[in-house]
Design a protein around this motif. Structure first.
Motif, PDB file in Angstrom:
ATOM      1  N   MET A   2     -66.736 -24.936  25.963  1.00  0.00           N
ATOM      2  CA  MET A   2     -67.703 -24.082  26.553  1.00  0.00           C
ATOM      3  C   MET A   2     -67.711 -22.638  26.121  1.00  0.00           C
ATOM      4  N   ILE A   3     -68.936 -22.198  25.896  1.00  0.00           N
ATOM      5  CA  ILE A   3     -68.953 -20.808  25.591  1.00  0.00           C
ATOM      6  C   ILE A   3     -69.628 -20.454  26.937  1.00  0.00           C
ATOM      7  N   TYR A   4     -69.792 -18.858  27.004  1.00  0.00           N
ATOM      8  CA  TYR A   4     -70.351 -18.264  27.944  1.00  0.00           C
ATOM      9  C   TYR A   4     -71.540 -17.240  27.090  1.00  0.00           C
ATOM     10  N   ASN A  10     -79.002 -13.942  26.170  1.00  0.00           N
ATOM     11  CA  ASN A  10     -78.594 -15.552  25.825  1.00  0.00           C
ATOM     12  C   ASN A  10     -77.543 -15.416  24.268  1.00  0.00           C
ATOM     13  N   GLU A  11     -77.027 -14.463  24.282  1.00  0.00           N
ATOM     14  CA  GLU A  11     -75.863 -14.103  23.182  1.00  0.00           C
ATOM     15  C   GLU A  11     -74.724 -14.458  23.696  1.00  0.00           C
ATOM     16  N   ILE A  12     -73.679 -15.081  22.926  1.00  0.00           N
ATOM     17  CA  ILE A  12     -72.334 -15.304  23.275  1.00  0.00           C
ATOM     18  C   ILE A  12     -71.699 -14.074  23.751  1.00  0.00           C
ATOM     19  N   LEU A  13     -70.909 -14.255  24.913  1.00  0.00           N
ATOM     20  CA  LEU A  13     -70.370 -13.111  25.516  1.00  0.00           C
ATOM     21  C   LEU A  13     -69.107 -12.914  24.957  1.00  0.00           C
ATOM     22  N   GLU A  14     -68.564 -11.881  24.370  1.00  0.00           N
ATOM     23  CA  GLU A  14     -67.313 -11.684  23.863  1.00  0.00           C
ATOM     24  C   GLU A  14     -66.505 -10.831  24.709  1.00  0.00           C
ATOM     25  N   THR A  15     -67.188  -9.868  25.434  1.00  0.00           N
ATOM     26  CA  THR A  15     -66.624  -9.044  26.483  1.00  0.00           C
ATOM     27  C   THR A  15     -67.383  -9.232  27.892  1.00  0.00           C
ATOM     28  N   TRP A  16     -66.900  -8.926  28.783  1.00  0.00           N
ATOM     29  CA  TRP A  16     -67.434  -8.884  30.198  1.00  0.00           C
ATOM     30  C   TRP A  16     -67.212  -7.806  31.148  1.00  0.00           C
ATOM     31  N   VAL A  27     -63.660 -11.985  27.085  1.00  0.00           N
ATOM     32  CA  VAL A  27     -64.121 -13.189  27.426  1.00  0.00           C
ATOM     33  C   VAL A  27     -63.344 -14.344  26.600  1.00  0.00           C
ATOM     34  N   LEU A  28     -62.423 -15.380  27.195  1.00  0.00           N
ATOM     35  CA  LEU A  28     -61.821 -16.626  26.590  1.00  0.00           C
ATOM     36  C   LEU A  28     -62.549 -17.703  26.626  1.00  0.00           C
ATOM     37  N   THR A  29     -63.202 -18.118  25.356  1.00  0.00           N
ATOM     38  CA  THR A  29     -63.916 -19.338  25.222  1.00  0.00           C
ATOM     39  C   THR A  29     -63.098 -20.644  25.815  1.00  0.00           C
ATOM     40  N   VAL A  30     -63.550 -21.365  26.464  1.00  0.00           N
ATOM     41  CA  VAL A  30     -63.121 -22.728  27.058  1.00  0.00           C
ATOM     42  C   VAL A  30     -62.839 -23.641  25.690  1.00  0.00           C
ATOM     43  N   ALA A  31     -61.722 -23.860  24.959  1.00  0.00           N
ATOM     44  CA  ALA A  31     -61.505 -24.601  23.900  1.00  0.00           C
ATOM     45  C   ALA A  31     -60.269 -25.362  24.236  1.00  0.00           C
ATOM     46  N   PRO A 176     -50.239 -33.685  27.098  1.00  0.00           N
ATOM     47  CA  PRO A 176     -50.802 -33.269  28.544  1.00  0.00           C
ATOM     48  C   PRO A 176     -51.874 -32.639  28.119  1.00  0.00           C
ATOM     49  N   ASN A 177     -53.114 -32.680  29.241  1.00  0.00           N
ATOM     50  CA  ASN A 177     -54.263 -32.036  28.926  1.00  0.00           C
ATOM     51  C   ASN A 177     -54.106 -30.567  29.212  1.00  0.00           C
ATOM     52  N   GLN A 178     -54.739 -29.679  28.229  1.00  0.00           N
ATOM     53  CA  GLN A 178     -54.738 -28.297  28.273  1.00  0.00           C
ATOM     54  C   GLN A 178     -55.961 -27.924  29.300  1.00  0.00           C
ATOM     55  N   THR A 179     -55.678 -26.806  30.243  1.00  0.00           N
ATOM     56  CA  THR A 179     -56.563 -26.493  31.014  1.00  0.00           C
ATOM     57  C   THR A 179     -56.863 -24.833  30.778  1.00  0.00           C
ATOM     58  N   THR A 180     -57.788 -24.379  31.197  1.00  0.00           N
ATOM     59  CA  THR A 180     -58.500 -22.785  30.843  1.00  0.00           C
ATOM     60  C   THR A 180     -56.930 -22.161  31.116  1.00  0.00           C
ATOM     61  N   TRP A 181     -56.268 -22.425  32.097  1.00  0.00           N
ATOM     62  CA  TRP A 181     -55.125 -21.680  32.476  1.00  0.00           C
ATOM     63  C   TRP A 181     -53.965 -21.561  31.425  1.00  0.00           C
ATOM     64  N   THR A 182     -53.759 -22.852  30.939  1.00  0.00           N
ATOM     65  CA  THR A 182     -52.636 -23.041  30.062  1.00  0.00           C
ATOM     66  C   THR A 182     -53.038 -22.468  28.624  1.00  0.00           C
ATOM     67  N   ASN A 183     -54.414 -22.593  28.565  1.00  0.00           N
ATOM     68  CA  ASN A 183     -55.132 -22.081  27.497  1.00  0.00           C
ATOM     69  C   ASN A 183     -54.738 -20.278  27.304  1.00  0.00           C
ATOM     70  N   PHE A 184     -55.266 -19.912  28.451  1.00  0.00           N
ATOM     71  CA  PHE A 184     -54.929 -18.392  28.472  1.00  0.00           C
ATOM     72  C   PHE A 184     -53.571 -18.083  28.401  1.00  0.00           C
ATOM     73  N   LEU A 185     -52.875 -18.704  28.880  1.00  0.00           N
ATOM     74  CA  LEU A 185     -51.274 -18.474  28.872  1.00  0.00           C
ATOM     75  C   LEU A 185     -50.995 -18.448  27.620  1.00  0.00           C
ATOM     76  N   GLU A 186     -51.340 -19.441  26.759  1.00  0.00           N
ATOM     77  CA  GLU A 186     -51.281 -19.517  25.379  1.00  0.00           C
ATOM     78  C   GLU A 186     -51.511 -18.520  24.521  1.00  0.00           C
TER      79      GLU A 186
END
Length: 190
Positions: A2-4, A10-16, A27-31, A176-186
């Motif tokens: 998911m991208i923000y 309607n451009e991709i958010l790189e910063t917020w 901004v961290l893309t959900v990947a 194990p499933n990765q989450t937005t939080w574990t992805n951010f931690l990585e």
């Protein structure tokens, strides 16, 4: 994945630009890799989940509600004393054709639609700390025969930065499933 997008351009958010903290956040893309689960034919209590129909139609629905409550991957070893549990709610609706589900036991269904909603705390990249508030996500999707059918800018992002998502994950992936939080931690690791 998911991208923000910027709601105005309607451009991709790189910063917020955070209006509460006056900071500019990356901004961290959900990947998340992986996000795998087998079909949820039974809920966590072992009871069968019922496919629902509305009227005399060939459309069936499978609705699941998943309350999430677990130690926050970004918290420390003293969360039980000071809080820090991750608490959210995810809600899914899967919609398919009844005849396909019954007759296509040896191949995939062509027509599947999914609705996903989540109510959760601030995302970690927002750096909101313990400020009150929550986020509401509401998305819809459908099955495509090829990732190239995705709309822009998602298709370009996958082509340029996330080739992993050009193919479905392998069956039987037991990571194990990765989450937005574990992805951010990585993403914080050097």
């Amino acid at each position: 994945m998911m991208i923000y997008l910027d709601p105005e351009t309607n451009e991709i958010l790189e910063t917020w630009n955070n209006p509460w903290t006056d900071q500019t956040n990356t901004v961290l893309t959900v990947a998340n890799d992986p996000v795998n689960t087998s079909p949820m034919w039974a809920d966590t209590t072992g009871a069968n989940l019922d496919f629902q129909t509305f009227g005399n139609t060939n459309t069936v629905f499978l609705t699941t509600t998943i309350p999430l409550f677990y130690p926050n991957p970004l918290g420390g070893e003293y969360q039980s004393y000071v809080g820090g549990q991750y608490h959210a709610m995810e809600m899914f609706n899967f919609v398919a054709n009844r005849a396909e589900l019954i007759t296509l036991l040896d191949r995939d269904s062509e027509e599947v639609a999914v609705s996903w909603s989540r109510i959760s705390p601030w995302l970690p990249w927002m750096e909101m700390g313990d400020r009150p508030g929550e986020l509401v996500f509401h998305a819809a999707s459908t099955r495509l025969s090829d990732w190239q059918q995705l709309p822009e800018p998602l298709k370009s992002q996958i082509a340029e930065n996330y080739a992993l998502y050009q193919d479905p994950p392998p069956l039987g992936d037991d990571r194990p499933n990765q989450t937005t939080w574990t992805n951010f931690l990585e993403s914080l690791q050097p």
